[in-house]
Design an enzyme around this catalytic site. Structure first.
Site, PDB file in Angstrom:
ATOM      1  N   ILE A 197       0.757  -1.286  -0.092  1.00  0.00           N
ATOM      2  CA  ILE A 197      -0.018   0.250  -0.026  1.00  0.00           C
ATOM      3  C   ILE A 197       0.739   1.304   0.067  1.00  0.00           C
ATOM      4  O   ILE A 197       0.583   2.499   0.390  1.00  0.00           O
ATOM      5  CB  ILE A 197      -0.845   0.137   1.056  1.00  0.00           C
ATOM      6  N   GLY A 198       2.133   1.052  -0.550  1.00  0.00           N
ATOM      7  CA  GLY A 198       2.939   2.116  -0.417  1.00  0.00           C
ATOM      8  C   GLY A 198       4.154   2.042   0.578  1.00  0.00           C
ATOM      9  O   GLY A 198       5.115   2.963   0.763  1.00  0.00           O
ATOM     10  N   ALA A 252      -1.984  -2.679  11.308  1.00  0.00           N
ATOM     11  CA  ALA A 252      -1.693  -2.952  12.663  1.00  0.00           C
ATOM     12  C   ALA A 252      -0.015  -2.894  12.629  1.00  0.00           C
ATOM     13  O   ALA A 252       0.476  -3.252  13.512  1.00  0.00           O
ATOM     14  CB  ALA A 252      -2.044  -4.121  13.415  1.00  0.00           C
ATOM     15  N   SER A 253       0.742  -2.477  11.643  1.00  0.00           N
ATOM     16  CA  SER A 253       2.058  -2.203  11.503  1.00  0.00           C
ATOM     17  C   SER A 253       2.637  -3.541  11.779  1.00  0.00           C
ATOM     18  O   SER A 253       3.476  -3.973  12.510  1.00  0.00           O
ATOM     19  CB  SER A 253       2.588  -1.407  12.425  1.00  0.00           C
ATOM     20  N   GLU A 255       2.889   2.905  11.746  1.00  0.00           N
ATOM     21  CA  GLU A 255       1.856   3.319  12.722  1.00  0.00           C
ATOM     22  C   GLU A 255       2.180   4.280  13.987  1.00  0.00           C
ATOM     23  O   GLU A 255       2.047   5.718  13.954  1.00  0.00           O
ATOM     24  CB  GLU A 255       0.803   2.591  12.935  1.00  0.00           C
ATOM     25  N   LYS A 307      10.063  -5.304  14.515  1.00  0.00           N
ATOM     26  CA  LYS A 307       8.924  -5.287  14.714  1.00  0.00           C
ATOM     27  C   LYS A 307       8.419  -4.149  14.028  1.00  0.00           C
ATOM     28  O   LYS A 307       8.985  -3.357  13.337  1.00  0.00           O
ATOM     29  CB  LYS A 307       8.877  -4.935  16.277  1.00  0.00           C
ATOM     30  N   GLY A 308       6.957  -3.734  14.367  1.00  0.00           N
ATOM     31  CA  GLY A 308       6.322  -2.640  13.426  1.00  0.00           C
ATOM     32  C   GLY A 308       6.826  -1.233  13.721  1.00  0.00           C
ATOM     33  O   GLY A 308       6.994  -1.048  14.790  1.00  0.00           O
TER      34      GLY A 308
END
Length: 803
Positions: free
Chosen positions: A510-511, A551-552, A759, A755-756
């Site tokens: 999504i980019g 949710a990253s 966001e 990890k994410g």
């Protein structure tokens, strides 16, 4: 630990050339030839009304019209966490822009003309436009309310009935919902999350300083560069194929199957490149609107491309929030108690918003250790647009208030705001708001990093003019991926004859760079260069299951699935090579596409030599190498319904700190953000350039929500549903950004420790700017956005108070 060859390198994005040359195809670019039909939607002009009748007779006579559908054709309720909506309105409309009918025609003009001829008789009904007064479904007032400056409501029990009000969903108690969602039938509360930790009364009794404030945030739009587009086709066998600009191909498939009572094997969802999501393309948005039309028109490709106004009105917006916070600290600077009431303006349907309410509830302490907490987090139905996920998933909203509370407390205690946060920061093993021990708590690392780089405590740059002032503010954050315990990821990895690799996954690009990051994970494990790996775009008939790209969690969850698939494929390669080379597989390594013995690198085979198996004199061994991987996070537990207490509601937490340097024009109220210093602990950076890009994008998006963005709604009617009147940042608003990526605490179960990050980058920007405004002017503003008009009015009020 051996040095990584691909992980941690800023390799070229897999989609870079396609996107900069215009070769990348989005849904709107796909050509379907003479079978293409265009769809227009009749939408409700009322925020709340009963549908008496729908007359399509005149519309059906328009030349070129092929089919018309209404709520009569779509009565099944659907929803990701709470099944509270139908594809088209049936008996009632609950927000301006709700779909009432759909028309498929040869041309856009014909479809538009037909929509204008559909006659709907409505009976307008009273609306609910405030989540606080509307929560109980009654018109309410505050009983013996104190002065506004001391406002604090002790729960909904303090609200007394004035006159009967409006219940928006009479059948709330009959809706299907996830087991961790707790609707309150007979009210407009679609989820009530409770958190009780310690003894709140004793906590405030021990406090030497208590601050109470009410913070508000408006609805805002995601403002993706690509509007929503969906195309549906039904072939002669009844197979439904949907092309969608979506973050959630598998969720779209599941929800369409539910809405139209179809087996999933009869639904195929194809998602090419998506021009931005930010949560607004998660779950089911416009995709289902075209399906009933396609079911009536086998062989046709039925296309709906939303206008920007339709995106604003008819897709997810970020929920509004009224947050009432009461926070106490002792004279030594220790936080001892926090009480919170969070009223989320969930809009007309809250099938996704209910989970934001839960996340905001169990994170309501912010990234701080507080022994006594009481939180009530309410998701409230209103006649506003549908609230749903947006970058940060509730964390920008709750931190807006929490981080200003921290500054206010620090000032009252005579403490430095940065030092006060550092003192109270969650640390490894600290008991979080939900009662479990925090793992990977690295807030202090990020605070120290920005302190060193931002000039905190030192002199601020001089103002550029006599009527301007400079300010510096800080804000911290934490965020976890808010997802069910069984949010699954899977991947298939194929080794081609020449040793190149294809990765199949339904994780969406999504980019954010997922194709590249997942490719790097596969390449690192397989010992090949990143340009040898291609990650395919999703097609649910061929790519394996992925819960959602939200949710990253993709680098973490889908990354783990890809890593497992790569290990599976690698084991197959080494098993064949071991037989060919007569060397134990444990003694072989793969580097640069070559399999060789650790002790004797000259004994080697190319990956391509064994990718399809190997022919020995006595016969063939092995076969085409296909790796399989799946992943579900381990150890995620539920939370108690009455107390919100549990061990581990999420797989990991990302921590960050931002410092904003601003200049404010005291004559106009205009704020210029000159610099943002940001530090995030990310476990392991997969691709530094992309990771920094995520932080940059989050800061700019956070800046937009801080200074400009506000969906103006009047009795449910939109006043700024396009970019003429809805302002977002431009290149000229972009500040200098000093970005620090820390790798001090690799995620134990993350791929290579990752990890994410995407966001969390937006979360602290707005409160950091607000705190900088106070630092510059002594003006504290509690409601977003910090528009020039609002700031100027606050400055004038301050001048009046001071005489």
């Amino acid at each position: 630990m051996a040095e990584h060859r691909v992980i941690g390198k800023s390799v070229l994005r897999q989609d870079a050339v396609d996107k900069v040359t215009g070769a990348a195809r989005f849904v709107d670019d796909i050509q379907f030839g003479p079978t293409l039909l265009h769809v227009k939607i009749l939408r409700s002009p009322h925020p709340h009304a009963r549908i008496i009748s729908v007359d399509t007779a005149a519309a059906e006579k328009v030349p070129g019209v092929k089919a018309i559908v209404t709520g009569r054709d779509c009565r099944q309720h659907v929803g990701l966490y709470l099944a509270d909506r139908t594809v088209y309105a049936t008996d009632r409309v609950r927000f301006v822009g709700e779909p009432v009918a759909g028309v498929a025609a040869d041309t856009v003009l014909a479809a538009s003309e037909a929509v204008s001829l559909i006659k709907v008789e409505y009976e307008p009904l009273p609306g609910v436009f405030d989540p606080v007064s509307g929560a109980l479904g009654k018109e309410v007032l505050v009983h013996d309310a104190p002065a506004a400056s001391d406002l604090w409501w002790q729960g909904l029990s303090c609200i007394t009935t004035k006159t009967p009000g409006t219940i928006l969903h009479e059948h709330l108690g009959e809706y299907t919902c996830a087991p961790f969602i707790h609707p309150v039938p007979g009210t407009n509360i679609s989820n009530h999350f409770k958190l009780r930790k310690g003894d709140i009364a004793q906590g405030f009794a021990a406090a030497d300083v208590i601050v109470e404030n009410v913070f508000t945030l408006p609805h805002i739009q995601h403002s993706q560069i690509e509007p929503h587009v969906a195309v549906a086709n039904v072939d002669r066998s009844g197979k439904v194929t949907v092309w969608a600009s979506s973050q959630s191909p598998n969720a779209v498939r599941k929800l369409i199957a539910t809405a139209f009572e179809l087996p999933m094997s009869k639904i195929r969802v194809i998602t090419p490149y998506v021009g931005g999501g930010f949560g607004g393309k998660a779950g089911l948005t416009c995709e289902a609107l075209v399906v009933p039309l396609a079911l009536r028109l086998p062989g046709y490709h039925v296309k709906l491309a939303l206008t920007r106004e339709e995106v604003f009105q008819g897709t997810f917006v970020r929920q509004g929030l009224v947050a009432r916070l009461k926070t106490g600290a002792d004279k030594n600077g220790r936080l001892v108690a926090m009480e919170a009431e969070l009223f989320w303006d969930g809009g007309a349907y809250t099938e996704y918003g209910v989970n934001i309410t839960r996340s905001g509830g169990y994170c309501s302490s912010g990234p701080y250790e507080i022994p006594n907490i009481k939180t009530d987090s309410y998701c409230v139905y209103t006649n506003h647009p549908v609230g749903g996920p947006m970058r940060g998933f509730g964390m920008p909203e709750i931190h807006w208030g929490i981080e200003q509370q921290m500054d206010i407390l620090a000032e009252k205690l005579g403490r430095d705001p940065l030092a006060f946060r550092r003192q109270n920061a969650l640390r490894e093993g600290s008991l979080a708001a939900f009662g479990g021990p925090m793992r990977g708590a690295t807030l202090v690392d990020t605070i120290d990093a920005v302190a060193a780089k931002s000039g905190w405590g030192g002199p601020k740059p001089p103002a550029s003019a006599p009527h301007k002032v400079r300010g510096r503010g800080i804000a911290c954050m934490y965020k976890a991926p808010s997802m069910p315990a069984n949010a699954q990821s899977s991947a298939i990895l194929k080794i081609n004859e020449d040793g190149t690799v294809h990765v199949l996954t339904t994780a969406m690009e999504i980019g954010q760079g997922s194709l590249t990051a997942l490719g790097q994970i596969a390449a690192e494990e397989l010992g090949v260069s990143a340009d040898m790996v291609t990650v395919n775009l999703p097609d649910t008939d061929y790519t394996p299951y992925e819960w959602q790209t939200v949710a990253s969690r993709i680098s973490y969850s889908a990354g783990n699935a890809v890593l497992a698939a790569a290990r599976d494929a690698k084991a197959q390669l080494l098993a064949v090579a071991a037989q060919v080379l007569d060397i134990p597989a444990a003694d072989l390594v793969i580097e640069d596409g070559q399999i060789f013995a650790r002790a004797n690198p000259a004994r080697k085979l190319a990956v391509s030599d064994v990718a399809m198996g190997y022919l020995l004199p006595e016969g063939a061994i092995g076969g085409p190498v296909i790796g399989r991987g799946s992943f579900i996070p381990a150890g995620i537990t539920g939370l108690d319904k009455e107390t919100g207490q549990g061990d581990c509601p999420a797989p990991f937490w990302t921590y960050g700190t931002q410092v904003a340097d601003i200049e404010l024009d005291t004559g106009t109220g205009e704020i210029t953000v000159h610099k943002v210093t940001a530090a995030y602990e990310v476990g392991k950076v997969i691709n530094p350039a992309m990771c920094k890009g995520q932080v940059q994008g989050g800061i700019v998006q956070g800046l937009g929500s801080a200074l400009y963005e506000h969906l103006v709604l009047s009795e449910g009617q939109f006043r700024n549903s396009d970019f003429v009147d809805y302002k977002i940042p431009t290149a000229t608003d972009t500040p200098e950004m000093d970005i620090i990526l820390l790798e001090t605490s690799p995620q134990a179960d993350g791929p290579f420790g990752a990890k994410g990050i995407a966001e969390p980058t937006m979360v602290p920007t707005a409160p950091a700017i607000a705190n900088a405004v106070y630092d510059a002017t002594g003006v504290r503003i509690l409601d977003l956005p910090l528009s020039a008009e609002k700031v100027l009015a606050a400055l004038k009020q301050k001048q009046t108070r001071e005489g």
